[in-house]
Every structure is written in structure tokens, then in C-alpha cells.
Design an enzyme around this catalytic site. Structure first.
Site, mmCIF file in Angstrom:
data_model
loop_
_atom_site.group_PDB
_atom_site.id
_atom_site.type_symbol
_atom_site.label_atom_id
_atom_site.label_comp_id
_atom_site.label_asym_id
_atom_site.label_seq_id
_atom_site.Cartn_x
_atom_site.Cartn_y
_atom_site.Cartn_z
ATOM 1 N N GLY A 42 0.759 -1.213 -0.077
ATOM 2 C CA GLY A 42 -0.034 -0.185 -0.740
ATOM 3 C C GLY A 42 0.890 1.408 -0.260
ATOM 4 O O GLY A 42 0.724 2.462 0.599
ATOM 5 N N CYS A 254 -26.160 -12.054 -21.264
ATOM 6 C CA CYS A 254 -25.348 -13.897 -20.555
ATOM 7 C C CYS A 254 -26.130 -13.673 -18.795
ATOM 8 O O CYS A 254 -26.178 -15.137 -18.326
ATOM 9 C CB CYS A 254 -24.010 -13.825 -20.690
ATOM 10 S SG CYS A 254 -23.114 -12.926 -18.898
ATOM 11 N N CYS A 276 -22.261 -7.211 -19.200
ATOM 12 C CA CYS A 276 -21.461 -6.947 -18.347
ATOM 13 C C CYS A 276 -20.211 -6.377 -19.052
ATOM 14 O O CYS A 276 -20.170 -5.905 -20.058
ATOM 15 C CB CYS A 276 -20.780 -8.698 -18.529
ATOM 16 S SG CYS A 276 -21.882 -10.040 -18.079
ATOM 17 N N CYS A 282 -18.598 -12.512 -20.004
ATOM 18 C CA CYS A 282 -19.856 -12.624 -20.448
ATOM 19 C C CYS A 282 -19.869 -13.268 -21.906
ATOM 20 O O CYS A 282 -20.501 -14.391 -21.935
ATOM 21 C CB CYS A 282 -20.268 -11.011 -20.892
ATOM 22 S SG CYS A 282 -21.908 -11.244 -21.233
#
Lengths: 315, 264
Positions: A42, A254, A276, A282
Site C-alpha cells: 500500500g 448472458c 457485463c 460475458c
């Protein structure tokens, strides 16, 4: 000096490029930054970002990270907002095909390195895969505290109250935390990190992910990382806990639920569909036989039956 | 205001030979004093006399060239402020201390709402309950006489007096023991000034705050402070109880200062 002597060349007419465009010294420098970033999850590691043959904001940071970690046996996938076939994804993929001659794919499962602009693939990533994010602004505190000297100090001393001021403002103005992308996370209980402008829908995927996540910000000259299986918590309030976006309908193509959907405008009468955002996901589902309510076959059938002018009801 | 200070207690803040040079020029020179809990100390003097330099050194915003500042932490230990780690110092500044700037925009976040301004310190010390933060913010806004309906407005939309009161609320929300004020009434018109002074005086008494206040306005010093320190050319030339110094100034410069007050 000639860094070209003992390194692989790109194939074909562009033979003067070093493997993966960057020279070996630059790659080493970037790898050192990456190693440090992995060691301190981080933490934003400064690095000497190079000019790349693309404008800032197009993924110069991600491209440099990818170039530094790319090997000749890697399989590269590049997505832009989840899609493999938009301009940014296509040109970066072509860039590495040309300069590194590596295999590329659109299938998440086959890729060893996935460079992404603002999405995490829906398919769960596995050990050994690396996700490289393109980051425009790495500093999560930037819009609240413009001074770099001050934000660095705040990271060093773990003074993150300001991050909650932003969330407080959201609730005060909108009644809920209205930040929907670049939603701040705390990595390994220490550093607050900007997950790049991914939708907050993807934040839970970062937590405890099996794959290595690397973040490159070219213009801002920062690299940071989340090692595999690292704690990533989205910041929130006790009485306003973190929540991801929910969609009313499944993907229109889908029928996938619990995925991130893009809105597609169909006409100028309010017609739209939600599909999607992850095109590979998808396609895989459709290949496997899943059908949404607006999947192609039905429309094609209707078109051939002469009902094309009916349009779709707003949904 | 009479000096209602409990002298039996130990000092909260102690400056010893505090000196600050700007290159060759003197900022403040060899300033020593003690501040006791609940005491209000005013530093007066003309522009350029080193008041603000002294205040900044006391509040660790500026490192002194020589001398030391000690502060009694909540555990009762007297600590040298410039020996503290930066993390400790910053924690002290946002919990146990307050700093009220002359220009409210310096002490406020102008782009976030009044509520968030008041709540920031709470969030900085780990408060994570939105409802509780907002409740405290509302309480403090009413205590500084800001209408509760203004909680979601940005300070940009506030008048000068309101900004100053908001800044005070923002500083006092963590119940600090010591507040530094740099000309808190500067730039405000007299009626607003009077209300603000009244408010500060009430809060100081209610909360038992210790205050170091810098002002060039002797009336402010008279109203608020127990003790007075007169500065000139970076040096303290006279110090004593406020009423004594203002009614019976000893140093020639203080006599000049006191006689310069405009009478209406």
C-alpha cells in the site's frame, strides 16, 4: 552503453527495440520499486517514470510496470473498463505484441499478466497471475490535502482522519457514501490506498486476492502493490457500512448476476440495456449456453420477422 | 476580569529563554514565563514586536533558535515539546491543543461542510460513528451560536464572524486543555467582535481552558486575560496582572501603548 547485446530483440522490422520497449537498466529500476512496493503493501514508492510512446493518462504507469515484469513466456491480457476490445486495451496489447512478441489473450484464465484500466475481472484470479493497474492519481488524500509534503507525512504518521472527512461529506450531502469509484481502502491495516478508479464493486475482490496486484502511475511517478492474500478493507462508518453497487437486472446478454454491468444506450427514446462490463466473462458464459433477455438470437429472429421498428421498452 | 487562577497547581506550559532569530533579525528574544491551568495570558505589542513569532514557537509551529518549551502532558509529566517525536507533537496539536488563526480560512477546511470541519478532529482520533460525529458537531455549532441548519454549508458561505466561531468549535471539540489564539477578533467589526469575545470568555470559563492569546487590541486583553505580557522589538518589556499593567503601566513603552487607546 549497449543494453541490446545480450537481450532479446523484438521480432520483425522494429528490430531496434529492446525486449518490451524499455531498456534493461530502466526495467531494473522499476523492478526495485516494485519489490519495495510489495515489501510495504500500500505504500507509494517513487520511481523514475519514463516517457512512453503514449500520452499520460493512457496507462503509461501500467505499461512500464508490465514492461518491467514481462517475460517472453508470459501471456498478456489487457482490459479497459473490463473490455478487451476498446482503444486503450487494443493499442497496449498491440504495443507489447510488437515490442515483446509475447502471446496475448482475451481469456482471463489463460493470462499470466493482466493489465487493467479500472476493472478487476469477474473470474477469480489465481496464484501466479499478476494484475497491473493503470493509475491516474495514486494519492487518496490528494483532493483533501493538496500539499505532497503533508500527505506524505500523513501516511508516515498514519493520520487518516481526513479520509473519513470525505466520507462524512458524502453522507451529509447524499444520505449515503456516494463515492462509487476510487473508493479508499486500508491495506494490511496500515496504509490507506487509492485502488485506482475501479468501481467500488471490485473492492471486495482485492481483499485476500490470490494474485499479485501492482499499481503504476506514470505521470505521478509512483508504484504501489498489494501482495497476494493481503487484507484490504474499504473505509466506512460503523452506522454507514461499506456496500457495493447492486443491479436490478442480470446482464441482458448472458443473464449473469452479481457482476458489474455497463449501461448501453440503444436509441434516443430511453432504450437501454445493461451488459457485463467484463466482456470475456460475458462471452464465456454465452459460450456455455447462458442467455440474457436481449441476447443476439432473439433480436436477430425478430429482425428477420420484421419487428425491428418496435424498439425496446425502456428498462 | 479578575485573576481566578488556582496558583496551587503546577504550571501547564513553561517557556524558558525562548529565542528565535530570522537570520540577523530578532523574532523574539529570551522569553520566559509559566502558564497555569485555567489561566489566560495575553501577549500584546505593536505589529512586528514578535508576538506571533513567540506564539508559533510556543505551539511548535516554528522551531526556536534557542530555549525550550515544556508542556505538562495528561499523565502529569512535564515534557520538552521539541524533544517529542513529530507524531506525538501532531497528536498533541490536534487533541490537547487548539490553534485559532486570525484568518479563519487558515484554520478551516473551506471546501468541506461546517459539520465535517467540526468532526475532523474526532475522526482523526478514531471516531467512526457518523451519527455520533454529527451529533457532537450539532452540539458544538449551537454552543458557538451557529444555526444548526447551517451544518451542511461550507464555511465559504459563512460571514467572517461565523467562520471565526466555527474555527473555535472545530478546535474545542476534542476538549483541549490549551488553546493558542492569534488575533482572533482581527478584521471583525466591533459588534461581531463583542459577541465573539463574550463567547470566548464564556467557553474559557466553562471549560477551564488555558489560553495564550496574541492581540494588539488592549481592550481584548482587558476582557479576556488574567495576565499580560507586553512585547517590543522581540523582548518582553513588562509583565503582570492585566488590570495592574493596564491601570498602572510601569515601562515607558507600555505607558505609551495604554495612552494610545482611542477614546470614543
Amino acid at each position: 552503453m549497449s543494453a541490446l547485446d545480450n537481450t532479446a530483440r523484438a521480432d520483425g522490422s522494429e528490430g531496434s527495440y529492446n525486449f518490451a520497449y524499455l531498456d534493461e537498466q530502466t526495467k531494473r529500476m522499476i523492478r526495485r520499486a516494485i519489490l519495495k512496493a510489495i515489501a510495504v503493501p500500500g505504500y507509494q514508492v517513487p520511481f523514475a517514470s519514463r516517457e512512453m510512446p503514449m500520452p499520460y493518462g493512457w496507462g503509461t504507469g501500467g505499461v512500464q510496470v508490465t514492461a518491467a515484469i514481462l517475460g517472453s513466456d508470459d501471456v498478456l491480457k489487457v482490459i479497459d473498463q473490463g473490455s478487451d476490445d476498446t482503444t486503450n486495451a487494443v493499442s497496449i496489447r498491440a504495443f507489447f505484441e510488437k515490442t515483446a512478441n509475447v502471446a496475448t489473450t482475451t481469456h482471463t484464465a489463460e493470462a499470466t499478466i493482466i493489465q487493467t484500466r479500472h476493472r478487476i475481472p469477474e473470474r477469480q484470479l489465481e496464484e501466479g497471475q499478476i494484475l497491473v493497474y493503470q493509475v491516474p492519481i495514486p494519492e487518496p488524500l490528494r483532493f483533501l490535502e493538496p500539499r505532497e509534503t503533508e500527505t506524505r507525512k500523513m501516511h508516515a504518521l498514519e493520520e487518516y482522519g481526513l479520509m473519513h472527512v470525505k466520507l462524512y461529506e458524502d453522507i451529509a450531502r447524499h444520505g449515503h457514501i456516494a463515492t462509487t469509484y476510487a473508493y479508499p481502502v486500508k491495506v494490511d491495516g496500515r496504509y490507506v490506498m487509492d485502488p485506482s478508479p475501479t468501481p467500488k464493486f471490485d473492492n471486495p475482490k482485492m481483499h485476500d486476492m490470490a494474485a499479485l496486484q501492482l499499481f503504476g502511475a506514470g505521470r505521478e511517478k509512483r508504484i504501489y502493490a498489494v501482495p497476494p492474500y493481503t487484507r484490504v478493507e474499504s473505509l466506512d462508518f460503523e452506522d454507514h457500512p461499506f456496500q457495493v453497487q447492486r443491479f436490478d437486472k442480470p446482464c441482458a446478454l448472458c443473464a449473469a448476476e452479481d457482476v458489474y454491468l455497463d449501461e448501453v444506450i440503444l436509441d434516443d427514446r430511453g432504450g437501454r440495456m445493461f451488459v457485463c462490463s467484463d466482456t470475456d466473462h460475458c462471452e464465456e458464459r454465452r459460450t456455455a449456453g447462458h442467455r440474457g433477455e436481449m441476447a443476439g438470437e432473439e433480436i436477430a429472429a425478430r429482425l428477420s420477422a420484421g419487428h425491428a421498428s418496435d424498439g425496446e421498452d425502456g428498462q | 476580569m479578575s485573576g481566578a487562577t488556582d496558583r496551587s497547581e503546577l504550571p501547564l506550559l513553561r517557556a524558558n529563554g525562548l529565542t528565535r532569530f530570522y537570520g540577523e533579525r530578532i523574532g523574539c528574544h529570551d522569553v520566559s514565563f509559566e502558564l497555569f491551568p485555567g489561566e489566560v495570558l495575553a501577549i500584546v505589542g505593536e505589529s512586528g514586536s514578535g508576538k506571533t513569532t513567540l506564539l508559533n514557537c510556543l505551539s511548535t509551529r516554528l522551531p526556536p533558535t534557542a530555549g525550550a518549551v515544556e508542556y505538562r502532558m495528561r499523565d502529569g509529566q512535564m515534557r520538552d515539546l521539541f524533544q517529542l517525536s513529530e507524531a506525538e507533537r501532531r497528536l498533541l496539536m490536534r487533541t490537547d491543543w487548539g490553534f485559532v488563526h486570525q484568518n479563519a480560512a487558515d484554520g478551516l477546511r473551506m471546501t468541506v461542510s461546517a459539520g465535517a470541519n467540526v468532526g475532523e478532529r474526532l475522526m482523526a482520533v478514531g471516531e467512526r460513528h457518523y451519527g455520533a460525529i454529527r451529533g457532537t458537531a450539532l452540539d458544538w455549532l449551537s454552543r458557538v451560536e451557529i444555526d444548526e441548519t447551517r451544518i451542511d454549508d461550507e464555511p465559504r458561505a459563512f460571514s467572517g464572524g461565523m467562520r471565526q466561531r466555527l474555527q473555535i468549535a472545530r478546535n474545542l471539540v476534542t476538549s483541549p486543555r490549551l488553546v493558542f489564539m492569534d488575533e482572533p477578533t482581527g478584521g471583525l467589526d466591533v459588534s461581531v467582535q463583542a459577541r465573539l469575545l463574550d463567547l470566548i470568555r464564556g467557553l474559557v470559563t466553562d471549560l477551564g481552558l488555558s489560553v495564550v492569546i496574541v492581540t494588539h487590541d488592549l481592550a481584548v486583553a482587558r476582557l479576556l486575560s488574567h495576565r499580560l505580557m507586553v512585547m517590543r522589538h522581540g523582548k518582553v518589556i513588562e509583565t503582570g496582572l492585566t488590570d495592574r499593567v493596564l491601570d498602572d503601566p510601569q515601562a515607558p513603552y507600555t505607558q505609551l501603548l495604554v495612552s494610545s487607546i482611542l477614546q470614543v
